[in-house]
Write an enzyme that holds these catalytic residues in place. Structure first.
Site, PDB file in Angstrom:
ATOM      1  N   TYR A  82      -4.187  -8.413  -8.266  1.00 21.18           N
ATOM      2  CA  TYR A  82      -3.209  -7.660  -9.046  1.00 21.18           C
ATOM      3  C   TYR A  82      -1.980  -8.520  -9.333  1.00 21.18           C
ATOM      4  CZ  TYR A  82      -0.047  -3.860 -10.388  1.00 21.18           C
ATOM      5  OH  TYR A  82       0.843  -3.066 -11.060  1.00 21.18           O
ATOM      6  N   GLU A  95      -3.073   1.053 -19.259  1.00 22.40           N
ATOM      7  CA  GLU A  95      -3.285   0.380 -17.978  1.00 22.40           C
ATOM      8  C   GLU A  95      -2.732  -1.039 -18.008  1.00 22.40           C
ATOM      9  OE1 GLU A  95      -3.670   2.142 -15.147  1.00 22.40           O
ATOM     10  OE2 GLU A  95      -5.452   2.962 -16.110  1.00 22.40           O
ATOM     11  N   SER A 134      -2.131   7.116  -4.114  1.00 20.40           N
ATOM     12  CA  SER A 134      -1.702   7.757  -2.876  1.00 20.40           C
ATOM     13  C   SER A 134      -0.394   7.176  -2.363  1.00 20.40           C
ATOM     14  CB  SER A 134      -2.795   7.633  -1.820  1.00 20.40           C
ATOM     15  OG  SER A 134      -3.205   6.294  -1.677  1.00 20.40           O
ATOM     16  N   ASP A 181       3.549   5.022 -11.528  1.00 23.85           N
ATOM     17  CA  ASP A 181       3.018   5.921 -10.510  1.00 23.85           C
ATOM     18  C   ASP A 181       4.085   6.846  -9.942  1.00 23.85           C
ATOM     19  OD1 ASP A 181       0.655   4.625 -10.954  1.00 23.85           O
ATOM     20  OD2 ASP A 181       0.692   3.468  -9.094  1.00 23.85           O
ATOM     21  N   SER A 189       0.672  10.432  10.869  1.00 24.13           N
ATOM     22  CA  SER A 189      -0.249  10.889   9.832  1.00 24.13           C
ATOM     23  C   SER A 189      -1.427  11.591  10.477  1.00 24.13           C
ATOM     24  CB  SER A 189      -0.755   9.709   9.004  1.00 24.13           C
ATOM     25  OG  SER A 189      -1.884  10.093   8.236  1.00 24.13           O
ATOM     26  N   GLY A 246      -8.685   4.644  -1.368  1.00 20.14           N
ATOM     27  CA  GLY A 246      -9.136   3.562  -2.221  1.00 20.14           C
ATOM     28  C   GLY A 246      -9.639   3.982  -3.584  1.00 20.14           C
ATOM     29  N   THR A 273       0.185  -1.882 -18.517  1.00 22.78           N
ATOM     30  CA  THR A 273       1.285  -1.994 -19.475  1.00 22.78           C
ATOM     31  C   THR A 273       2.627  -1.715 -18.815  1.00 22.78           C
ATOM     32  OG1 THR A 273       0.858   0.313 -20.087  1.00 22.78           O
ATOM     33  CG2 THR A 273      -0.091  -1.388 -21.508  1.00 22.78           C
TER      34      THR A 273
END
Length: 405
Positions: free
Chosen positions: A248, A54, A151, A196, A88, A146, A56
């Site tokens: 983040y 994580e 996603s 991701d 959507s 969340g 990294t």
């Protein structure tokens, strides 16, 4: 990364992990109703769980994710007018239309109700340079909002596959992952790493993906917990997060500052941890470096355990990772800590928070014979604290992105 603006369908109940994505035929019918023409296909891209590794990825390090059964599906048809229009099913079908030929979406000041559409529009704008064009897109998903299950990358990758197929553009998957990452970085303004998108596009059933985030090279590592009498629980703590905020980005900036002070291209290049820590006066930067360097070592150790046929021994690695993320990287949250603690007290082998942090999900590795006891202990811990009941999702290594029909 996760996609806060787009509420995902969650038809599963706690303890079942039942997926909710509609079948391809129903999605095709919904597309026809929405756009008054037939779709040319349906594409699906999965969310991911990162087994270990994580924060990294943007430090040019190593990660070990696998694809989930849940994800994002896109029904699509080509447009030849340079426009991408997207709806959507999770936002009531409202239409967002934008030109493919445009600058970064993040600079256009889109309102919050349209923010989710920046991801497919951003992908379309990046891929335009490689020969794709406009399209009509209808999005459906069954990743909970969340939960830290990526996603946004699933939406990007499903869109990217659809656009390439519709416009006859061939891009190999590692390169397509980097283009989807670029769309999130430049178009959406989220400074994510490569993990991701690579996980969504490259993972295979029964395997985790060992990815070198600097070179982009990857290898499939056998990971089938059920065959070893193990269950990997993904626990959505229901503490939602939004990673396009400052936390983040601040962590990434701290890592980049530490690398610059140490004179290395990225923290992946720190080979003498004790020496590096001795050269940093700032205790915050020392903590960040310690996490990244030791987390990279944990990824390599986890790969060794899986290749040796010893997945049960991963528990200690998960526990060490969680403690490092909590104490050194400082991105855990109360529900995550309580989940791990309750699981270990109930006899689980290990657990850790996953994702960017500050909310989202936890993984717990347990013997299958103890899985029900572990679930009950976690539920009881939440009930005692008056928290919203968590959701337990399937965490079975599954197929990467593909065309469904």
């Amino acid at each position: 990364m996760d996609l806060p603006p787009l509420a995902m369908t969650d038809t599963g109940t706690a303890g079942t992990g039942t997926a909710g994505t509609r079948d391809p035929g129903a999605l095709r019918s919904a597309f026809t109703e929405a756009f008054r023409r037939e779709p040319e296909g349906v594409w699906h891209a999965p969310g991911r769980i990162n087994l270990i590794g994580e924060h990294t990825d943007y430090n040019d390090g190593f990660v070990l994710p696998f694809a989930l059964p849940r994800g994002v599906s896109v029904a699509a048809a080509r447009r030849d007018d340079g426009v991408v229009e997207v709806r959507s099913l999770q936002t009531g079908g409202s239409l967002v239309t934008a030109p493919v030929d445009g600058g970064p979406v993040v600079g256009e000041g889109w309102p919050d109700e349209r923010a989710w559409a920046a991801y497919p529009v951003g992908v379309a704008r990046v891929l335009r340079e490689h020969g794709t064009g406009g399209a009509s897109l209808l999005v459906d998903a069954d990743l909970p909002q969340g939960a830290g299950l990526s996603s946004s990358a699933a939406l990007e990758c499903a869109t990217a596959l659809a656009l390439c197929d519709l416009h006859g553009v061939a891009i190999d998957r590692p390169a397509l992952a980097r283009l989807a990452q670029r769309a999130e970085n430049e178009q959406v303004g989220m400074p994510c790493g490569l993990m991701d998108q690579s996980a969504s596009l490259l993972c295979t059933p029964g395997h985790a993906l060992m990815l070198d985030c600097r070179s982009g090279l990857s290898a499939q590592v056998p990971f089938a917990p059920a065959e070893a009498g193990l269950t990997l629980l993904a626990v959505d703590t229901r503490a939602s997060h939004a990673l396009t905020g400052g936390d983040y980005g601040r962590r990434r900036a701290e890592c980049e500052e530490a690398a610059a002070l140490l004179g290395v291209p990225a923290l992946r290049d720190v080979t003498d941890l004790a020496g590096a820590l001795g050269r940093l006066a700032d205790p915050v930067l020392r903590r960040r470096v310690q996490h990244v360097v030791t987390e990279n070592h944990r990824v390599e150790a986890a790969v060794g355990l899986l290749r040796a046929g010893a997945p049960a021994e991963l528990g200690a690695m998960l526990n060490a990772s969680h403690l490092s993320l909590r104490d050194q990287f400082e991105i855990s949250w109360p529900e995550a800590d309580a989940t791990v603690d309750a699981a270990l007290r109930a006899g689980a082998r290990g657990g850790r928070m996953v994702g960017g942090g500050f909310g989202g999900s936890v993984i717990v590795l347990t013997g299958t014979d103890r899985a029900d006891r572990v679930r009950e202990a976690i539920l009881a811990a939440y009930e005692r604290r008056g928290w919203t009941e968590p959701r337990f999702l399937d965490a079975v290594p599954s197929a990467g992105a593909h065309r469904v029909s």
